[in-house]
Design a protein around this motif. Structure first.
Motif, PDB file in Angstrom:
ATOM      1  N   ASP A 285      20.941  48.922  46.309  1.00 10.28           N
ATOM      2  CA  ASP A 285      20.935  49.493  44.957  1.00 10.28           C
ATOM      3  C   ASP A 285      22.301  49.385  44.284  1.00 10.28           C
ATOM      4  O   ASP A 285      22.572  50.050  43.294  1.00 10.28           O
ATOM      5  CB  ASP A 285      20.491  50.961  45.033  1.00 10.28           C
ATOM      6  N   TYR A 286      23.173  48.563  44.831  1.00  2.79           N
ATOM      7  CA  TYR A 286      24.515  48.416  44.257  1.00  2.79           C
ATOM      8  C   TYR A 286      24.506  47.422  43.091  1.00  2.79           C
ATOM      9  O   TYR A 286      23.524  46.732  42.844  1.00  2.79           O
ATOM     10  CB  TYR A 286      25.487  47.941  45.335  1.00  2.79           C
ATOM     11  N   GLU A 287      25.638  47.369  42.397  1.00  3.18           N
ATOM     12  CA  GLU A 287      25.803  46.396  41.307  1.00  3.18           C
ATOM     13  C   GLU A 287      26.925  45.407  41.589  1.00  3.18           C
ATOM     14  O   GLU A 287      26.921  44.307  41.034  1.00  3.18           O
ATOM     15  CB  GLU A 287      26.110  47.130  39.995  1.00  3.18           C
ATOM     16  N   CYS A 288      27.878  45.790  42.419  1.00  5.72           N
ATOM     17  CA  CYS A 288      28.984  44.907  42.800  1.00  5.72           C
ATOM     18  C   CYS A 288      29.210  45.088  44.299  1.00  5.72           C
ATOM     19  O   CYS A 288      29.229  46.219  44.783  1.00  5.72           O
ATOM     20  CB  CYS A 288      30.273  45.281  42.072  1.00  5.72           C
ATOM     21  N   ILE A 289      29.379  43.988  45.011  1.00 10.42           N
ATOM     22  CA  ILE A 289      29.661  44.046  46.440  1.00 10.42           C
ATOM     23  C   ILE A 289      30.899  43.201  46.696  1.00 10.42           C
ATOM     24  O   ILE A 289      30.897  41.990  46.462  1.00 10.42           O
ATOM     25  CB  ILE A 289      28.456  43.564  47.265  1.00 10.42           C
ATOM     26  N   VAL A 290      31.953  43.875  47.158  1.00  5.71           N
ATOM     27  CA  VAL A 290      33.285  43.279  47.150  1.00  5.71           C
ATOM     28  C   VAL A 290      33.910  43.356  48.542  1.00  5.71           C
ATOM     29  O   VAL A 290      33.987  44.437  49.124  1.00  5.71           O
ATOM     30  CB  VAL A 290      34.200  44.038  46.152  1.00  5.71           C
ATOM     31  N   PRO A 291      34.380  42.229  49.094  1.00 10.27           N
ATOM     32  CA  PRO A 291      35.074  42.289  50.383  1.00 10.27           C
ATOM     33  C   PRO A 291      36.469  42.894  50.236  1.00 10.27           C
ATOM     34  O   PRO A 291      37.114  42.744  49.194  1.00 10.27           O
ATOM     35  CB  PRO A 291      35.142  40.825  50.819  1.00 10.27           C
ATOM     36  N   MET A 292      36.889  43.576  51.306  1.00 12.53           N
ATOM     37  CA  MET A 292      38.225  44.180  51.342  1.00 12.53           C
ATOM     38  C   MET A 292      38.987  43.608  52.526  1.00 12.53           C
ATOM     39  O   MET A 292      38.424  43.442  53.610  1.00 12.53           O
ATOM     40  CB  MET A 292      38.117  45.693  51.552  1.00 12.53           C
ATOM     41  N   ARG A 293      40.259  43.316  52.308  1.00 17.13           N
ATOM     42  CA  ARG A 293      41.102  42.867  53.416  1.00 17.13           C
ATOM     43  C   ARG A 293      42.467  43.512  53.282  1.00 17.13           C
ATOM     44  O   ARG A 293      43.086  43.451  52.222  1.00 17.13           O
ATOM     45  CB  ARG A 293      41.240  41.340  53.402  1.00 17.13           C
ATOM     46  N   ALA A 294      42.918  44.169  54.341  1.00 14.48           N
ATOM     47  CA  ALA A 294      44.222  44.846  54.352  1.00 14.48           C
ATOM     48  C   ALA A 294      44.363  45.792  53.163  1.00 14.48           C
ATOM     49  O   ALA A 294      45.396  45.829  52.493  1.00 14.48           O
ATOM     50  CB  ALA A 294      45.351  43.818  54.364  1.00 14.48           C
ATOM     51  N   GLY A 295      43.300  46.522  52.873  1.00 15.03           N
ATOM     52  CA  GLY A 295      43.320  47.505  51.798  1.00 15.03           C
ATOM     53  C   GLY A 295      43.223  46.944  50.398  1.00 15.03           C
ATOM     54  O   GLY A 295      43.338  47.681  49.420  1.00 15.03           O
ATOM     55  N   ARG A 296      42.976  45.643  50.292  1.00 19.10           N
ATOM     56  CA  ARG A 296      42.938  45.011  48.966  1.00 19.10           C
ATOM     57  C   ARG A 296      41.551  44.449  48.682  1.00 19.10           C
ATOM     58  O   ARG A 296      40.977  43.725  49.507  1.00 19.10           O
ATOM     59  CB  ARG A 296      43.973  43.888  48.924  1.00 19.10           C
ATOM     60  N   ALA A 297      41.006  44.791  47.517  1.00 23.53           N
ATOM     61  CA  ALA A 297      39.704  44.264  47.095  1.00 23.53           C
ATOM     62  C   ALA A 297      39.860  42.826  46.618  1.00 23.53           C
ATOM     63  O   ALA A 297      40.910  42.439  46.085  1.00 23.53           O
ATOM     64  CB  ALA A 297      39.131  45.127  45.971  1.00 23.53           C
ATOM     65  N   HIS A 298      38.806  42.037  46.817  1.00 22.54           N
ATOM     66  CA  HIS A 298      38.820  40.627  46.393  1.00 22.54           C
ATOM     67  C   HIS A 298      37.661  40.382  45.424  1.00 22.54           C
ATOM     68  O   HIS A 298      36.618  39.853  45.803  1.00 22.54           O
ATOM     69  CB  HIS A 298      38.735  39.717  47.620  1.00 22.54           C
ATOM     70  N   PRO A 299      37.857  40.755  44.146  1.00 22.63           N
ATOM     71  CA  PRO A 299      36.764  40.639  43.175  1.00 22.63           C
ATOM     72  C   PRO A 299      36.438  39.210  42.762  1.00 22.63           C
ATOM     73  O   PRO A 299      35.433  38.984  42.083  1.00 22.63           O
ATOM     74  CB  PRO A 299      37.264  41.452  41.977  1.00 22.63           C
ATOM     75  N   LEU A 300      37.267  38.238  43.177  1.00 21.28           N
ATOM     76  CA  LEU A 300      36.973  36.847  42.816  1.00 21.28           C
ATOM     77  C   LEU A 300      36.279  36.086  43.938  1.00 21.28           C
ATOM     78  O   LEU A 300      36.173  34.855  43.896  1.00 21.28           O
ATOM     79  CB  LEU A 300      38.248  36.126  42.366  1.00 21.28           C
ATOM     80  N   PHE A 301      35.792  36.810  44.934  1.00 19.96           N
ATOM     81  CA  PHE A 301      34.772  36.302  45.857  1.00 19.96           C
ATOM     82  C   PHE A 301      33.869  37.492  46.130  1.00 19.96           C
ATOM     83  O   PHE A 301      34.004  38.182  47.150  1.00 19.96           O
ATOM     84  CB  PHE A 301      35.373  35.764  47.160  1.00 19.96           C
TER      85      PHE A 301
END
Length: 196
Positions: free
Chosen positions: A111-127
């Motif tokens: 039921d989400y609208e955005c699913i974003v990977p996180m690495r070392a505390g940083r979100a990666h909205p461009l993948f």
């Protein structure tokens, strides 16, 4: 099935040349993205303000509806053009994108609208995965000159997926590698020669 939106609208000022067309191994970064993700995603869209550079590629080529407004405008144009409810947004300067990571993000849609990977505390909205339902939010933000991708995520039902939750994705670090500077491109070429 989800769609694929590739952003190639930036000026590449730090790199000094078009990042999407830089060769890593035998292919351009853009060709590598298409080859790796096309088995999983359909109807690829390329958002660019220089369409003549990409003629002949198996993509739908569109321009920003709000030129010069950065990645959030590319997301807006891609969502407007896409036939799909869900779309993976990818920057053109990520030559080692991961089908495994894309598959894991797709598996968490719910039921989400955005699913974003996180690495070392940083979100990666461009993948990351985006649902078309966020389009009014994206458009409002652009019109209000709120151009940070994080503002879209904050205003949407967003799921952040930590690297620790993705143990089966063994290429996580490479998947999020992007080329901003000439030194990044040199590293990418070395990785490409090693078979990454």
């Amino acid at each position: 099935m989800a769609g694929l939106i590739i952003l190639a609208g930036g000026k590449s000022s730090r790199m000094g040349q078009n990042k999407a067309l830089l060769k890593v191994g035998e292919q351009t970064g853009l060709e590598r993205i298409l080859e790796r993700l096309s088995p999983l995603l359909s109807d690829p869209i390329l958002v660019t303000n220089e369409p003549h550079l990409y003629e002949g590629l198996p993509v739908q080529i569109i321009a920003d509806n709000y030129p010069g407004r950065g990645p959030v405008a590319g997301l807006e144009a891609g969502l407007v053009a896409s036939k799909h409810d869900w779309n993976l947004l990818v920057a053109c300067d990520m030559p080692f994108v991961s089908r495994k990571l894309a598959r894991e993000l797709l598996a968490r849609r719910g039921d989400y609208e955005c699913i974003v990977p996180m690495r070392a505390g940083r979100a990666h909205p461009l993948f990351a995965l985006y649902r078309r339902s966020i389009l009014p939010t994206v458009q409002r933000n652009i019109q209000a000159d709120v151009l940070k991708m994080g503002a879209v995520l904050d205003a949407s039902r967003s799921l952040y997926v930590e690297e620790s939750e993705l143990g089966q994705v063994d290429d996580f670090e490479d998947a999020l590698f992007n080329m901003n500077h000439p030194s990044d491109y040199e590293k990418a070429v070395e990785k490409g020669l090693d078979g990454a």
